[in-house]
Design a protein around this motif. Structure first.
Motif, PDB file in Angstrom:
ATOM      1  N   GLU A 195       0.821  -1.204   0.000  1.00 46.86           N
ATOM      2  CA  GLU A 195       0.000   0.000   0.000  1.00 46.86           C
ATOM      3  C   GLU A 195       0.857   1.256   0.000  1.00 46.86           C
ATOM      4  OE1 GLU A 195      -2.394  -0.567   3.435  1.00 46.86           O
ATOM      5  OE2 GLU A 195      -3.710  -2.050   2.484  1.00 46.86           O
ATOM      6  N   PHE A 253       2.266   1.715  -3.608  1.00 43.01           N
ATOM      7  CA  PHE A 253       1.289   2.197  -4.578  1.00 43.01           C
ATOM      8  C   PHE A 253       0.721   3.555  -4.199  1.00 43.01           C
ATOM      9  CE2 PHE A 253       1.412  -2.203  -6.013  1.00 43.01           C
ATOM     10  CZ  PHE A 253       1.439  -1.998  -7.385  1.00 43.01           C
ATOM     11  N   ASP A 291       0.399   6.147  -7.086  1.00 45.54           N
ATOM     12  CA  ASP A 291      -0.924   6.726  -7.345  1.00 45.54           C
ATOM     13  C   ASP A 291      -0.962   8.246  -7.243  1.00 45.54           C
ATOM     14  OD1 ASP A 291      -2.013   4.283  -7.890  1.00 45.54           O
ATOM     15  OD2 ASP A 291      -2.878   3.981  -5.889  1.00 45.54           O
ATOM     16  N   ARG A 311      -1.333  -4.055 -10.560  1.00 46.00           N
ATOM     17  CA  ARG A 311      -2.123  -4.453  -9.394  1.00 46.00           C
ATOM     18  C   ARG A 311      -2.759  -5.820  -9.622  1.00 46.00           C
ATOM     19  NH1 ARG A 311      -3.342  -0.645  -5.531  1.00 46.00           N
ATOM     20  NH2 ARG A 311      -2.887   1.551  -6.007  1.00 46.00           N
ATOM     21  N   GLY A 322      -2.328  -9.309  -7.572  1.00 40.94           N
ATOM     22  CA  GLY A 322      -3.495  -9.916  -6.950  1.00 40.94           C
ATOM     23  C   GLY A 322      -3.587 -11.405  -7.188  1.00 40.94           C
TER      24      GLY A 322
END
Length: 548
Positions: free
Chosen positions: A447, A450, A454, A471, A475
Protein backbone atom coordinates in the motif's frame (compact mmCIF):
# COMPACT_ATOMS: atom_id res chain seq x y z
CA UNK A 1 57.43 14.47 -40.59
CA UNK A 2 53.65 14.16 -39.99
CA UNK A 3 51.92 11.67 -42.23
CA UNK A 4 48.43 13.06 -41.67
CA UNK A 5 46.34 15.54 -39.77
CA UNK A 6 44.04 14.28 -37.02
CA UNK A 7 40.52 15.31 -37.97
CA UNK A 8 36.97 14.47 -36.96
CA UNK A 9 37.79 13.41 -33.40
CA UNK A 10 35.81 14.82 -30.45
CA UNK A 11 37.61 16.80 -27.75
CA UNK A 12 38.18 14.89 -24.49
CA UNK A 13 35.25 15.02 -22.11
CA UNK A 14 37.16 16.52 -19.24
CA UNK A 15 37.54 19.78 -17.38
CA UNK A 16 33.79 20.14 -16.95
CA UNK A 17 31.39 20.36 -14.01
CA UNK A 18 29.61 17.01 -13.64
CA UNK A 19 26.84 18.60 -11.60
CA UNK A 20 26.24 21.66 -13.76
CA UNK A 21 26.17 19.42 -16.85
CA UNK A 22 23.44 17.21 -15.40
CA UNK A 23 20.01 18.84 -15.53
CA UNK A 24 18.23 15.82 -14.12
CA UNK A 25 20.43 15.74 -11.02
CA UNK A 26 20.18 19.50 -10.49
CA UNK A 27 16.38 19.48 -10.80
CA UNK A 28 16.00 16.46 -8.54
CA UNK A 29 18.30 17.74 -5.81
CA UNK A 30 15.97 20.61 -4.98
CA UNK A 31 12.76 18.70 -5.60
CA UNK A 32 13.68 15.92 -3.19
CA UNK A 33 14.60 18.27 -0.35
CA UNK A 34 18.33 18.89 -0.64
CA UNK A 35 18.50 22.22 -2.40
CA UNK A 36 20.58 23.48 0.52
CA UNK A 37 23.41 21.18 -0.68
CA UNK A 38 23.62 22.50 -4.23
CA UNK A 39 26.86 24.41 -3.78
CA UNK A 40 28.66 21.52 -2.13
CA UNK A 41 27.54 19.13 -4.89
CA UNK A 42 28.58 21.70 -7.48
CA UNK A 43 32.01 21.97 -5.84
CA UNK A 44 32.51 18.22 -6.03
CA UNK A 45 31.19 18.22 -9.58
CA UNK A 46 33.95 20.60 -10.63
CA UNK A 47 36.61 18.53 -8.86
CA UNK A 48 35.29 15.30 -10.34
CA UNK A 49 35.59 16.63 -13.86
CA UNK A 50 39.23 17.55 -13.36
CA UNK A 51 42.18 15.66 -11.92
CA UNK A 52 39.95 13.01 -10.37
CA UNK A 53 39.33 11.61 -13.86
CA UNK A 54 43.04 10.80 -14.10
CA UNK A 55 42.99 9.19 -10.66
CA UNK A 56 40.19 6.92 -11.84
CA UNK A 57 42.26 5.66 -14.75
CA UNK A 58 45.41 5.24 -12.66
CA UNK A 59 43.71 3.38 -9.81
CA UNK A 60 42.39 0.80 -12.28
CA UNK A 61 45.55 0.56 -14.37
CA UNK A 62 47.54 -0.24 -11.21
CA UNK A 63 45.40 -2.68 -9.17
CA UNK A 64 46.08 -3.47 -5.51
CA UNK A 65 48.76 -5.96 -4.50
CA UNK A 66 48.51 -8.43 -1.60
CA UNK A 67 51.37 -8.77 0.89
CA UNK A 68 50.72 -11.74 3.14
CA UNK A 69 54.18 -11.75 4.76
CA UNK A 70 57.09 -9.40 5.23
CA UNK A 71 60.60 -10.16 3.98
CA UNK A 72 61.39 -12.09 7.15
CA UNK A 73 58.35 -14.36 7.01
CA UNK A 74 56.16 -12.55 9.52
CA UNK A 75 52.47 -12.54 8.69
CA UNK A 76 51.32 -8.99 7.86
CA UNK A 77 48.13 -9.38 5.76
CA UNK A 78 48.31 -6.02 4.02
CA UNK A 79 47.20 -4.71 0.64
CA UNK A 80 49.11 -2.00 -1.21
CA UNK A 81 47.17 0.49 -3.32
CA UNK A 82 48.26 2.98 -5.96
CA UNK A 83 48.41 6.60 -4.71
CA UNK A 84 45.46 7.45 -6.99
CA UNK A 85 43.24 5.16 -4.89
CA UNK A 86 44.12 7.10 -1.77
CA UNK A 87 43.47 10.41 -3.53
CA UNK A 88 39.99 9.26 -4.50
CA UNK A 89 39.23 8.12 -0.97
CA UNK A 90 40.62 11.34 0.47
CA UNK A 91 38.32 13.30 -1.83
CA UNK A 92 35.28 11.17 -0.95
CA UNK A 93 35.85 11.25 2.80
CA UNK A 94 36.63 14.95 2.78
CA UNK A 95 33.27 15.61 1.09
CA UNK A 96 31.42 13.35 3.56
CA UNK A 97 30.21 10.75 1.10
CA UNK A 98 30.72 8.20 3.85
CA UNK A 99 28.92 10.05 6.64
CA UNK A 100 26.91 13.13 5.67
CA UNK A 101 23.50 12.00 7.03
CA UNK A 102 25.09 10.97 10.33
CA UNK A 103 27.15 14.14 10.73
CA UNK A 104 24.43 16.55 9.59
CA UNK A 105 21.05 14.81 9.88
CA UNK A 106 18.96 17.66 8.54
CA UNK A 107 16.08 17.02 6.10
CA UNK A 108 17.44 16.01 2.72
CA UNK A 109 20.78 14.72 4.01
CA UNK A 110 20.45 11.31 2.35
CA UNK A 111 19.45 12.98 -0.91
CA UNK A 112 22.44 15.33 -0.71
CA UNK A 113 24.76 12.45 0.02
CA UNK A 114 23.23 10.42 -2.84
CA UNK A 115 23.95 13.30 -5.23
CA UNK A 116 27.55 13.53 -4.04
CA UNK A 117 28.04 9.78 -4.37
CA UNK A 118 26.41 9.87 -7.82
CA UNK A 119 28.85 12.52 -9.03
CA UNK A 120 32.04 10.86 -7.82
CA UNK A 121 30.95 7.34 -8.83
CA UNK A 122 30.98 8.53 -12.44
CA UNK A 123 34.72 9.10 -12.14
CA UNK A 124 35.64 5.78 -10.52
CA UNK A 125 33.45 3.08 -9.00
CA UNK A 126 35.82 0.92 -6.96
CA UNK A 127 36.61 3.40 -4.21
CA UNK A 128 32.88 3.70 -3.58
CA UNK A 129 32.92 0.25 -1.96
CA UNK A 130 34.58 1.20 1.38
CA UNK A 131 32.75 4.55 1.27
CA UNK A 132 29.40 2.80 0.91
CA UNK A 133 30.12 0.22 3.60
CA UNK A 134 31.24 2.86 6.08
CA UNK A 135 28.12 4.94 5.44
CA UNK A 136 25.90 1.88 5.75
CA UNK A 137 27.50 0.46 8.87
CA UNK A 138 26.25 3.21 11.19
CA UNK A 139 22.57 2.11 11.38
CA UNK A 140 23.63 -1.46 12.16
CA UNK A 141 26.29 -0.39 14.65
CA UNK A 142 23.72 1.62 16.59
CA UNK A 143 22.15 -1.67 17.67
CA UNK A 144 24.96 -1.75 20.25
CA UNK A 145 25.23 1.75 21.79
CA UNK A 146 28.55 1.13 23.53
CA UNK A 147 30.24 0.10 20.29
CA UNK A 148 28.57 2.93 18.42
CA UNK A 149 29.90 5.43 20.94
CA UNK A 150 33.42 4.11 20.37
CA UNK A 151 33.40 3.63 16.59
CA UNK A 152 30.92 6.11 15.11
CA UNK A 153 33.21 9.13 15.68
CA UNK A 154 35.98 7.27 13.85
CA UNK A 155 33.76 6.19 10.95
CA UNK A 156 32.29 9.67 10.50
CA UNK A 157 35.56 11.59 10.66
CA UNK A 158 36.30 13.65 7.54
CA UNK A 159 40.01 12.80 7.76
CA UNK A 160 41.12 9.96 5.52
CA UNK A 161 43.91 8.09 7.27
CA UNK A 162 45.30 5.14 5.27
CA UNK A 163 47.87 4.10 7.88
CA UNK A 164 47.63 0.48 8.99
CA UNK A 165 47.68 1.09 12.73
CA UNK A 166 45.10 0.66 15.54
CA UNK A 167 41.97 2.70 14.89
CA UNK A 168 42.31 4.46 18.24
CA UNK A 169 45.54 6.05 16.97
CA UNK A 170 44.10 7.23 13.65
CA UNK A 171 42.37 10.46 12.65
CA UNK A 172 39.65 8.56 10.82
CA UNK A 173 38.57 5.00 10.05
CA UNK A 174 36.63 2.99 7.47
CA UNK A 175 34.34 0.02 7.95
CA UNK A 176 33.81 -3.04 5.78
CA UNK A 177 31.64 -6.12 5.96
CA UNK A 178 32.13 -9.82 5.37
CA UNK A 179 29.08 -12.04 5.20
CA UNK A 180 29.24 -14.64 2.41
CA UNK A 181 31.07 -17.95 2.54
CA UNK A 182 32.07 -20.56 -0.04
CA UNK A 183 29.17 -22.89 0.55
CA UNK A 184 26.34 -20.40 0.85
CA UNK A 185 26.84 -17.13 -1.01
CA UNK A 186 23.64 -15.14 -0.53
CA UNK A 187 22.29 -17.90 1.72
CA UNK A 188 24.12 -16.58 4.76
CA UNK A 189 22.21 -18.87 7.12
CA UNK A 190 24.39 -21.65 5.69
CA UNK A 191 27.48 -19.93 7.16
CA UNK A 192 29.80 -22.16 9.18
CA UNK A 193 32.09 -19.57 10.82
CA UNK A 194 31.83 -20.15 14.58
CA UNK A 195 31.80 -17.63 17.40
CA UNK A 196 32.90 -18.70 20.89
CA UNK A 197 32.22 -16.42 23.84
CA UNK A 198 35.23 -15.33 25.89
CA UNK A 199 33.82 -13.32 28.80
CA UNK A 200 30.10 -13.12 29.10
CA UNK A 201 27.63 -13.44 26.23
CA UNK A 202 25.24 -11.31 24.25
CA UNK A 203 25.35 -7.76 22.92
CA UNK A 204 28.74 -6.09 23.32
CA UNK A 205 30.41 -9.25 24.66
CA UNK A 206 33.78 -10.50 23.39
CA UNK A 207 34.00 -13.56 21.13
CA UNK A 208 36.57 -15.45 19.11
CA UNK A 209 35.62 -16.19 15.50
CA UNK A 210 36.99 -19.13 13.52
CA UNK A 211 36.12 -19.69 9.88
CA UNK A 212 36.32 -17.97 6.52
CA UNK A 213 34.69 -15.41 4.24
CA UNK A 214 34.59 -15.89 0.50
CA UNK A 215 34.23 -12.20 -0.43
CA UNK A 216 35.67 -9.49 1.77
CA UNK A 217 36.09 -6.28 -0.18
CA UNK A 218 38.29 -3.38 0.87
CA UNK A 219 40.18 -5.57 3.38
CA UNK A 220 42.31 -2.66 4.58
CA UNK A 221 39.30 -1.18 6.35
CA UNK A 222 39.79 -0.74 10.08
CA UNK A 223 36.90 -2.95 11.18
CA UNK A 224 34.27 -5.23 9.66
CA UNK A 225 30.73 -6.22 10.40
CA UNK A 226 30.64 -9.98 10.00
CA UNK A 227 28.22 -12.86 10.54
CA UNK A 228 29.08 -15.98 12.53
CA UNK A 229 27.25 -18.81 14.26
CA UNK A 230 26.96 -18.38 18.03
CA UNK A 231 25.14 -20.75 20.40
CA UNK A 232 21.76 -19.20 19.62
CA UNK A 233 22.32 -18.96 15.89
CA UNK A 234 23.69 -16.58 13.30
CA UNK A 235 24.84 -13.35 14.95
CA UNK A 236 26.46 -10.07 13.95
CA UNK A 237 29.91 -9.00 15.16
CA UNK A 238 32.28 -6.06 14.82
CA UNK A 239 35.74 -7.39 14.05
CA UNK A 240 38.64 -4.86 14.08
CA UNK A 241 41.94 -5.39 12.29
CA UNK A 242 43.82 -4.70 15.57
CA UNK A 243 43.33 -6.06 19.07
CA UNK A 244 42.83 -3.76 22.07
CA UNK A 245 46.50 -4.22 23.02
CA UNK A 246 47.61 -2.85 19.64
CA UNK A 247 48.66 -6.16 18.07
CA UNK A 248 47.18 -7.46 14.85
CA UNK A 249 43.98 -9.45 14.97
CA UNK A 250 44.00 -12.98 13.55
CA UNK A 251 42.41 -11.84 10.30
CA UNK A 252 44.33 -13.51 7.47
CA UNK A 253 44.12 -12.59 3.78
CA UNK A 254 44.35 -15.70 1.62
CA UNK A 255 44.27 -14.13 -1.83
CA UNK A 256 42.75 -11.28 -3.84
CA UNK A 257 40.04 -12.03 -6.37
CA UNK A 258 40.91 -11.63 -10.05
CA UNK A 259 37.70 -9.82 -10.99
CA UNK A 260 36.03 -8.81 -14.23
CA UNK A 261 35.81 -5.19 -13.09
CA UNK A 262 36.07 -3.08 -9.96
CA UNK A 263 39.78 -3.68 -10.26
CA UNK A 264 40.91 -0.65 -8.29
CA UNK A 265 39.29 -2.18 -5.23
CA UNK A 266 40.71 -5.24 -3.48
CA UNK A 267 38.27 -8.09 -2.90
CA UNK A 268 39.73 -10.85 -0.81
CA UNK A 269 39.23 -14.26 0.68
CA UNK A 270 39.89 -14.18 4.40
CA UNK A 271 40.24 -16.64 7.25
CA UNK A 272 39.57 -15.96 10.91
CA UNK A 273 41.81 -17.91 13.28
CA UNK A 274 40.20 -17.19 16.66
CA UNK A 275 39.82 -13.56 15.57
CA UNK A 276 38.64 -11.24 18.34
CA UNK A 277 35.28 -9.55 17.85
CA UNK A 278 32.38 -8.07 19.78
CA UNK A 279 28.73 -8.90 19.28
CA UNK A 280 26.44 -6.31 17.72
CA UNK A 281 22.74 -6.69 18.49
CA UNK A 282 21.05 -9.73 19.98
CA UNK A 283 22.55 -13.19 19.74
CA UNK A 284 20.89 -15.19 16.98
CA UNK A 285 19.60 -12.01 15.34
CA UNK A 286 22.49 -11.44 12.99
CA UNK A 287 20.50 -11.02 9.80
CA UNK A 288 17.98 -8.51 11.22
CA UNK A 289 20.90 -6.57 12.72
CA UNK A 290 23.06 -6.38 9.61
CA UNK A 291 20.09 -5.87 7.27
CA UNK A 292 20.14 -2.21 8.29
CA UNK A 293 23.56 -2.02 6.69
CA UNK A 294 22.48 -4.04 3.67
CA UNK A 295 19.50 -1.79 2.91
CA UNK A 296 21.76 1.26 2.72
CA UNK A 297 24.32 -0.50 0.54
CA UNK A 298 21.47 -1.55 -1.75
CA UNK A 299 20.56 2.12 -2.05
CA UNK A 300 24.16 2.74 -3.07
CA UNK A 301 23.91 0.03 -5.72
CA UNK A 302 21.07 2.04 -7.25
CA UNK A 303 23.10 5.26 -7.02
CA UNK A 304 26.18 3.62 -8.50
CA UNK A 305 24.28 2.05 -11.38
CA UNK A 306 22.47 5.31 -12.15
CA UNK A 307 25.87 7.04 -12.09
CA UNK A 308 27.37 4.57 -14.56
CA UNK A 309 24.38 5.07 -16.84
CA UNK A 310 24.72 8.83 -16.64
CA UNK A 311 28.44 8.75 -17.46
CA UNK A 312 27.84 6.36 -20.36
CA UNK A 313 25.17 8.67 -21.78
CA UNK A 314 27.43 11.69 -21.30
CA UNK A 315 30.23 9.97 -23.21
CA UNK A 316 27.92 8.83 -26.01
CA UNK A 317 26.12 12.14 -26.54
CA UNK A 318 29.40 14.06 -26.36
CA UNK A 319 31.08 11.83 -28.93
CA UNK A 320 28.16 11.96 -31.34
CA UNK A 321 27.92 15.75 -31.08
CA UNK A 322 31.44 16.08 -32.58
CA UNK A 323 31.93 12.99 -34.72
CA UNK A 324 30.75 13.08 -38.34
CA UNK A 325 30.10 10.18 -40.70
CA UNK A 326 28.62 10.03 -44.20
CA UNK A 327 28.41 13.77 -44.49
CA UNK A 328 26.90 14.86 -41.19
CA UNK A 329 27.31 14.63 -37.43
CA UNK A 330 26.29 11.38 -35.84
CA UNK A 331 24.00 13.34 -33.52
CA UNK A 332 22.07 14.62 -36.56
CA UNK A 333 21.43 11.20 -38.07
CA UNK A 334 17.88 9.97 -37.39
CA UNK A 335 18.67 6.46 -36.25
CA UNK A 336 21.49 7.58 -33.97
CA UNK A 337 19.17 10.24 -32.52
CA UNK A 338 16.74 7.47 -31.64
CA UNK A 339 19.48 5.52 -29.88
CA UNK A 340 20.81 8.52 -27.97
CA UNK A 341 17.35 9.65 -26.90
CA UNK A 342 16.45 6.15 -25.72
CA UNK A 343 19.65 5.94 -23.66
CA UNK A 344 19.06 9.41 -22.21
CA UNK A 345 15.50 8.46 -21.34
CA UNK A 346 16.62 5.36 -19.44
CA UNK A 347 19.28 7.32 -17.58
CA UNK A 348 16.86 10.07 -16.60
CA UNK A 349 14.34 7.54 -15.29
CA UNK A 350 17.07 5.86 -13.21
CA UNK A 351 18.34 9.12 -11.71
CA UNK A 352 14.83 10.31 -10.89
CA UNK A 353 13.95 7.06 -9.12
CA UNK A 354 17.28 7.05 -7.27
CA UNK A 355 16.74 10.51 -5.82
CA UNK A 356 13.16 9.72 -4.78
CA UNK A 357 14.37 6.57 -3.06
CA UNK A 358 17.02 8.54 -1.17
CA UNK A 359 14.32 10.92 0.09
CA UNK A 360 12.49 7.95 1.59
CA UNK A 361 15.59 7.24 3.68
CA UNK A 362 15.47 10.85 4.92
CA UNK A 363 11.80 10.69 5.83
CA UNK A 364 11.53 7.07 6.96
CA UNK A 365 12.58 7.49 10.59
CA UNK A 366 9.68 9.89 11.26
CA UNK A 367 7.13 8.65 8.69
CA UNK A 368 5.98 5.03 8.72
CA UNK A 369 4.60 5.22 5.19
CA UNK A 370 7.97 6.41 3.88
CA UNK A 371 9.77 3.70 5.84
CA UNK A 372 7.55 1.05 4.29
CA UNK A 373 7.95 2.60 0.86
CA UNK A 374 11.73 2.50 1.24
CA UNK A 375 11.55 -1.13 2.36
CA UNK A 376 9.86 -2.24 -0.87
CA UNK A 377 11.09 0.36 -3.34
CA UNK A 378 14.75 -0.31 -2.49
CA UNK A 379 14.44 -3.90 -3.70
CA UNK A 380 12.25 -2.96 -6.68
CA UNK A 381 14.46 -0.15 -7.92
CA UNK A 382 17.69 -1.99 -7.13
CA UNK A 383 16.52 -4.89 -9.27
CA UNK A 384 15.49 -2.85 -12.28
CA UNK A 385 18.03 -0.03 -12.43
CA UNK A 386 20.93 -2.42 -11.87
CA UNK A 387 19.58 -4.75 -14.56
CA UNK A 388 19.27 -1.93 -17.09
CA UNK A 389 22.75 -0.59 -16.41
CA UNK A 390 24.82 -3.21 -18.28
CA UNK A 391 22.54 -3.07 -21.33
CA UNK A 392 22.67 0.70 -21.47
CA UNK A 393 26.45 0.86 -21.09
CA UNK A 394 26.91 -1.69 -23.88
CA UNK A 395 24.76 0.34 -26.25
CA UNK A 396 26.46 3.60 -25.28
CA UNK A 397 29.85 2.01 -25.94
CA UNK A 398 28.68 1.09 -29.43
CA UNK A 399 27.82 4.74 -30.10
CA UNK A 400 31.55 5.47 -29.93
CA UNK A 401 32.37 2.62 -32.31
CA UNK A 402 35.93 1.37 -32.13
CA UNK A 403 36.89 4.42 -30.07
CA UNK A 404 34.64 3.12 -27.33
CA UNK A 405 36.32 -0.27 -27.29
CA UNK A 406 39.70 1.04 -26.17
CA UNK A 407 40.58 1.60 -22.54
CA UNK A 408 41.41 5.31 -22.91
CA UNK A 409 37.75 6.04 -23.61
CA UNK A 410 36.63 4.89 -20.13
CA UNK A 411 33.82 2.87 -21.75
CA UNK A 412 35.42 -0.57 -21.26
CA UNK A 413 35.81 0.20 -17.56
CA UNK A 414 32.16 1.24 -17.29
CA UNK A 415 31.18 -1.91 -19.17
CA UNK A 416 33.09 -4.15 -16.75
CA UNK A 417 31.76 -2.33 -13.70
CA UNK A 418 28.08 -2.35 -14.65
CA UNK A 419 27.20 -6.02 -13.90
CA UNK A 420 28.63 -5.88 -10.38
CA UNK A 421 25.91 -3.67 -8.97
CA UNK A 422 23.25 -6.19 -9.94
CA UNK A 423 25.20 -8.86 -8.04
CA UNK A 424 26.39 -6.94 -4.98
CA UNK A 425 24.03 -6.94 -2.00
CA UNK A 426 21.64 -9.40 -3.61
CA UNK A 427 21.42 -10.53 -7.22
CA UNK A 428 18.34 -10.03 -9.37
CA UNK A 429 16.56 -13.15 -8.15
CA UNK A 430 17.31 -12.32 -4.52
CA UNK A 431 15.82 -8.85 -5.01
CA UNK A 432 12.66 -10.19 -6.62
CA UNK A 433 12.16 -12.77 -3.88
CA UNK A 434 12.74 -10.05 -1.30
CA UNK A 435 9.90 -8.04 -2.87
CA UNK A 436 7.57 -11.04 -2.63
CA UNK A 437 8.64 -11.76 0.93
CA UNK A 438 8.04 -8.18 2.03
CA UNK A 439 4.59 -8.06 0.45
CA UNK A 440 3.60 -11.45 1.86
CA UNK A 441 4.11 -10.23 5.41
CA UNK A 442 1.22 -7.80 5.20
CA UNK A 443 -0.56 -5.36 2.92
CA UNK A 444 1.01 -2.23 4.42
CA UNK A 445 4.23 -2.40 2.38
CA UNK A 446 2.44 -2.72 -0.94
CA UNK A 447 0.00 0.00 0.00
CA UNK A 448 2.84 2.38 0.76
CA UNK A 449 4.47 1.64 -2.59
CA UNK A 450 1.29 2.20 -4.58
CA UNK A 451 0.45 5.30 -2.58
CA UNK A 452 3.51 6.84 -4.19
CA UNK A 453 2.67 5.51 -7.65
CA UNK A 454 -0.92 6.73 -7.34
CA UNK A 455 0.15 10.32 -6.84
CA UNK A 456 0.09 10.50 -10.65
CA UNK A 457 -3.35 8.90 -10.98
CA UNK A 458 -5.45 10.61 -13.60
CA UNK A 459 -2.51 12.36 -15.26
CA UNK A 460 -2.28 9.94 -18.17
CA UNK A 461 -4.54 7.09 -19.22
CA UNK A 462 -1.62 4.91 -20.31
CA UNK A 463 -0.05 5.12 -16.86
CA UNK A 464 -3.37 4.45 -15.15
CA UNK A 465 -3.97 1.39 -17.32
CA UNK A 466 -0.46 0.07 -16.72
CA UNK A 467 -0.72 0.48 -12.95
CA UNK A 468 -4.04 -1.34 -13.05
CA UNK A 469 -2.39 -4.28 -14.78
CA UNK A 470 0.41 -4.34 -12.21
CA UNK A 471 -2.12 -4.45 -9.39
CA UNK A 472 -3.87 -7.34 -11.13
CA UNK A 473 -0.58 -9.22 -11.45
CA UNK A 474 0.02 -8.82 -7.73
CA UNK A 475 -3.49 -9.92 -6.95
CA UNK A 476 -2.79 -13.34 -8.43
CA UNK A 477 -0.18 -15.13 -6.33
CA UNK A 478 -0.42 -18.33 -8.36
CA UNK A 479 3.08 -19.32 -9.49
CA UNK A 480 4.13 -15.82 -8.44
CA UNK A 481 7.71 -16.85 -7.75
CA UNK A 482 8.05 -18.01 -11.35
CA UNK A 483 6.70 -14.64 -12.50
CA UNK A 484 8.61 -12.55 -9.97
CA UNK A 485 11.00 -10.87 -12.38
CA UNK A 486 8.20 -9.69 -14.65
CA UNK A 487 6.14 -8.47 -11.71
CA UNK A 488 9.02 -6.51 -10.16
CA UNK A 489 10.01 -5.07 -13.53
CA UNK A 490 6.47 -3.78 -13.98
CA UNK A 491 6.44 -2.31 -10.47
CA UNK A 492 9.64 -0.43 -11.26
CA UNK A 493 8.27 0.89 -14.55
CA UNK A 494 5.08 2.01 -12.83
CA UNK A 495 7.09 3.93 -10.23
CA UNK A 496 9.39 5.51 -12.81
CA UNK A 497 6.43 6.42 -14.98
CA UNK A 498 4.64 8.05 -12.07
CA UNK A 499 7.71 10.07 -11.10
CA UNK A 500 8.37 11.26 -14.63
CA UNK A 501 4.75 12.25 -15.22
CA UNK A 502 4.80 14.32 -12.04
CA UNK A 503 8.30 15.73 -12.11
CA UNK A 504 9.99 15.07 -15.45
CA UNK A 505 10.35 17.11 -18.58
CA UNK A 506 7.17 16.66 -20.66
CA UNK A 507 9.10 15.29 -23.65
CA UNK A 508 10.82 12.74 -21.43
CA UNK A 509 7.60 11.69 -19.70
CA UNK A 510 5.80 11.27 -23.00
CA UNK A 511 8.61 9.18 -24.48
CA UNK A 512 8.76 6.99 -21.37
CA UNK A 513 5.03 6.30 -21.36
CA UNK A 514 4.96 5.65 -25.08
CA UNK A 515 7.92 3.28 -25.10
CA UNK A 516 7.95 1.60 -21.68
CA UNK A 517 4.28 1.26 -20.76
CA UNK A 518 2.76 0.41 -24.15
CA UNK A 519 3.64 -1.95 -26.98
CA UNK A 520 5.13 0.80 -29.16
CA UNK A 521 8.77 -0.18 -28.69
CA UNK A 522 11.29 -2.87 -29.58
CA UNK A 523 13.59 -4.96 -27.42
CA UNK A 524 16.75 -2.93 -28.11
CA UNK A 525 17.63 0.68 -27.40
CA UNK A 526 16.91 2.94 -30.35
CA UNK A 527 13.35 1.76 -30.97
CA UNK A 528 11.42 4.77 -29.71
CA UNK A 529 8.32 5.76 -31.71
CA UNK A 530 8.85 8.45 -34.34
CA UNK A 531 6.59 10.90 -32.47
CA UNK A 532 9.18 11.40 -29.71
CA UNK A 533 10.89 14.79 -29.31
CA UNK A 534 14.37 13.37 -29.82
CA UNK A 535 16.16 16.70 -29.88
CA UNK A 536 14.83 17.89 -26.54
CA UNK A 537 15.64 14.62 -24.76
CA UNK A 538 19.20 14.49 -26.13
CA UNK A 539 19.80 18.16 -25.40
CA UNK A 540 18.93 17.58 -21.73
CA UNK A 541 21.49 14.77 -21.52
CA UNK A 542 24.46 16.14 -23.45
CA UNK A 543 27.22 17.63 -21.26
CA UNK A 544 28.62 20.98 -22.33
CA UNK A 545 32.32 21.78 -22.14
CA UNK A 546 33.24 25.21 -20.81
CA UNK A 547 34.62 26.29 -24.18
CA UNK A 548 31.60 25.00 -26.10
Amino acid sequence: MPTHEVLNQPPPLQGYDLFAADRVLAEGLGREGAGWAEERVRTLGRLAGGEALRWGFEANTHPPVLRTHDRYGHRIDEVEFHPAWHELLRLAVGHELHALPWRDPRPGAHVARAALFFVLAQVEAGHGCPISMTYSAIPALRAEPELAAEWQPRFTSTAYDPRFIPAAEKTGALCGMAMTEKQGGSDVRANTTRAVALRGRGPGAEYELTGHKWFCSAPMCDAFLVLAQAEKGLSCFLLPRFLPDGTRNRFHLQRLKDKLGNRSNASSEVEFDRAWARMVGEEGRGVPTIIEMVNHTRLDCVIGSAAAMRQAVAQATHHCAYRAAFGKLLADQPLMRNVLADLALESEAATTAMLRLARAYDQGPADETQRLFARLATAVVKYWVCKRGPMLVAEALECLGGNGYVEESMMPRLYREAPLLSIWEGSGNVMCLDVLRAMARGPEVGEAFFAEVDLARGADRRLDAFVGRVRAELGDFGAVEMRARRVVEHMALALQGSLLVRHGDPAVAEAFLASRLTDDHGLAFGTLPASVDFGRIIERAQPRLAAA
